[in-house]
Design a protein around this motif. Structure first.
Motif: not given
Ligand code: HEC
Length: 152
Positions: A37-43, A45-50, A65-71, A138-142
């Motif tokens: 759950q914590r890692l999903m929250v990190a995801m 947060r990172a997704t909010k960048v793009p 975006i590069d840094a966010a996708m690395t996370q 985003e479609a993969v998350c959804d």
């Protein structure tokens, strides 16, 4: 698909797949449920960048975006193990369908990694390419949440 101009953080990540540390420090006694759950929250947060850039709320920035996708990729690589045990303790929003279709469920994290790489690559080409790639990402998350996560 991965070109020569691959972003630096991703190059480093892929070159050291085994050595790459977790996106966040995971405490030894945290349950798999809490950790995922914590890692999903990190995801998210990172997704909010793009997402902010697609919406025009933030200036376009391929490096960010590069840094966010690395996370996202680091978090995603830890996920399959964290979902492996259907009986892991703790309140979970994961539907039983995830364990009934575990191979397919787990494969969605590999798809997410591919789309996250695609998004970082597209960002090198500019905002329009990035916005298109963002939709696929985003479609993969959804898609996974619709099938495998309980509604709030
Ligand atoms: C392979 C399926 C799958 C993918 C892909 C996936 N998720 Fe999830 N997500 C889940 C499941 C299942 C849960 C419920 C976890 C639990 O409670 O056990 C969840 C929970 C969450 C939560 C709630 C965490 C909490 O506080 O309990 C957020 C936020 C989230 N996901 C964001 C994302 C984002 C953003 C992406 C894409 C970058 C993503 N997820 C991709 C399956 C997925």
């Amino acid at each position: 698909m991965i070109g020569l101009r691959m972003p630096l953080a991703l190059v480093a990540l892929l070159a050291s797949a085994a050595a790459a540390g977790p996106a966040e420090t995971v405490s030894a006694d945290a349950s798999p449920v809490e950790t995922r759950q914590r890692l999903m929250v990190a995801m998210i947060r990172a997704t909010k960048v793009p997402r902010a850039m697609v919406r025009g709320d933030r200036d376009f920035d391929a490096e960010a975006i590069d840094a966010a996708m690395t996370q996202v990729i680091k978090a995603g690589r830890q996920m399959p193990d964290l979902f492996a045990d259907p009986g892991a303790a703790g309140p979970t929003a994961t539907l039983p369908a995830a364990w009934d279709n575990l191979a397919e469920f787990t494969a969605a994290f590999a798809t997410l990694e591919r789309e996250a790489l695609g998004l970082a690559e597209a960002a090198r080409q500019g905002p329009e390419a990035m916005a298109l790639a963002y939709q696929r990402y985003e479609a993969v998350c959804d898609g996974c949440h619709m099938r495998y996560r309980k509604d709030d």
